[in-house]
Design an enzyme around this catalytic site. Structure first.
Site, PDB file in Angstrom:
ATOM      1  N   ASN A  11       0.822  -1.222   0.000  1.00 28.46           N
ATOM      2  CA  ASN A  11       0.000   0.000   0.000  1.00 28.46           C
ATOM      3  C   ASN A  11       0.856   1.272   0.000  1.00 28.46           C
ATOM      4  O   ASN A  11       0.475   2.293   0.582  1.00 28.46           O
ATOM      5  CB  ASN A  11      -0.995   0.004   1.167  1.00 28.46           C
ATOM      6  CG  ASN A  11      -2.093   1.055   1.060  1.00 28.46           C
ATOM      7  OD1 ASN A  11      -2.570   1.575   2.056  1.00 28.46           O
ATOM      8  ND2 ASN A  11      -2.502   1.414  -0.145  1.00 28.46           N
ATOM      9  N   CYS A  13       2.903   1.760  -3.203  1.00 27.65           N
ATOM     10  CA  CYS A  13       3.216   2.018  -4.622  1.00 27.65           C
ATOM     11  C   CYS A  13       1.975   1.893  -5.514  1.00 27.65           C
ATOM     12  O   CYS A  13       1.386   2.896  -5.911  1.00 27.65           O
ATOM     13  CB  CYS A  13       4.307   1.070  -5.124  1.00 27.65           C
ATOM     14  SG  CYS A  13       5.898   1.258  -4.286  1.00 27.65           S
ATOM     15  N   ARG A  14       1.595   0.661  -5.824  1.00 28.15           N
ATOM     16  CA  ARG A  14       0.573   0.451  -6.858  1.00 28.15           C
ATOM     17  C   ARG A  14      -0.826   0.895  -6.438  1.00 28.15           C
ATOM     18  O   ARG A  14      -1.498   1.635  -7.175  1.00 28.15           O
ATOM     19  CB  ARG A  14       0.555  -1.031  -7.278  1.00 28.15           C
ATOM     20  CG  ARG A  14       1.835  -1.458  -7.966  1.00 28.15           C
ATOM     21  CD  ARG A  14       1.955  -2.975  -8.050  1.00 28.15           C
ATOM     22  NE  ARG A  14       2.138  -3.555  -6.728  1.00 28.15           N
ATOM     23  CZ  ARG A  14       2.193  -4.855  -6.475  1.00 28.15           C
ATOM     24  NH1 ARG A  14       2.050  -5.717  -7.478  1.00 28.15           N
ATOM     25  NH2 ARG A  14       2.374  -5.288  -5.245  1.00 28.15           N
TER      26      ARG A  14
HETATM   27  P1  4NP Z   1       3.252  -2.093  -3.431  1.00 28.41           P
HETATM   28  O1  4NP Z   1       4.844  -2.244  -3.479  1.00 28.41           O
HETATM   29  O2  4NP Z   1       2.695  -3.453  -3.060  1.00 28.41           O
HETATM   30  O3  4NP Z   1       2.907  -1.705  -4.825  1.00 28.41           O
HETATM   31  O4  4NP Z   1       2.952  -1.037  -2.407  1.00 28.41           O
HETATM   32  C1  4NP Z   1       5.572  -2.823  -2.421  1.00 28.41           C
HETATM   33  C2  4NP Z   1       6.003  -2.018  -1.383  1.00 28.41           C
HETATM   34  C3  4NP Z   1       6.755  -2.571  -0.357  1.00 28.41           C
HETATM   35  C4  4NP Z   1       7.053  -3.911  -0.365  1.00 28.41           C
HETATM   36  C5  4NP Z   1       6.604  -4.705  -1.401  1.00 28.41           C
HETATM   37  C6  4NP Z   1       5.868  -4.153  -2.430  1.00 28.41           C
HETATM   38  N1  4NP Z   1       7.830  -4.470   0.677  1.00 28.41           N
HETATM   39  O5  4NP Z   1       8.160  -5.657   0.580  1.00 28.41           O
HETATM   40  O6  4NP Z   1       8.162  -3.777   1.646  1.00 28.41           O
END
Ligand code: 4NP
Length: 159
Positions: A11, A13-14
């Site tokens: 939560n 980035c995407r």
């Molecule tokens: P998101 O990206 O799922 O698009 O917010 C990520 C942000 C952090 C992590 C993995 C994906 N992480 O492993 O900390």
């Protein structure tokens, strides 16, 4: 009020980008009083954090301001949310495992199932560990797909 929630892993980035782009579309169509937009993560690592600086930069250069704070999707959220959009298949799987009922599972969709250019790849790629280009790629996917999701909601709800 129709409640929409975008869900990714962290939560940061995407799903914050999808929330920001979708909110901007809803505002452009004057539907803020009919559609409420949120995002969440299936993981807990980043709770309380603003979106990743690289994602904010990409959004900003495309005229979108991101102002979410990371939160973790809760079982309770199934009750208050009408449409839950998982950014990739592993997010969807995590949500399915958490879902309390058939009614709840019917609220789940893969974000890219609305992307007319998915070419068989139903995952919005996780840009977190990659370079800047990954964030632009995520923006392109999200930007072309959000209008299709809004159309789906409008058609379904006769807005
Ligand atoms: P998101 O990206 O799922 O698009 O917010 C990520 C942000 C952090 C992590 C993995 C994906 N992480 O492993 O900390």
């Amino acid at each position: 009020m129709i409640q929409v929630c975008f869900v990714c892993l962290g939560n940061i980035c995407r799903s914050p980008l999808a929330e920001g782009v979708f909110k901007s579309l809803v505002a452009k169509e004057g539907l803020e009083d009919r559609i409420s937009t949120a995002s969440a993560g299936v993981g807990s690592w980043h709770i309380g954090e603003p979106p990743d600086a690289r994602m904010m930069k990409t959004a900003h250069k495309n005229g979108i301001v991101l102002n979410s704070r990371a939160r973790q999707f809760q079982k309770n959220d199934f009750r208050n949310t009408d449409l839950i959009l998982a950014m990739d298949e592993s997010n969807l799987q995590a949500l399915e495992q958490m879902s309390p009922s058939l009614d709840a599972r019917q609220k789940l969709f893969l974000f890219r199932s609305f992307d007319q250019e998915h070419q068989g790849d139903l995952n919005v790629p996780d840009p977190y560990y990659g370079g800047e280009g990954g964030f632009d790629h995520v923006f392109e996917i999200v930007d072309r797909t959000c209008p299709r999701i809004l159309k789906f909601i409008k058609d379904r709800s006769e807005l």
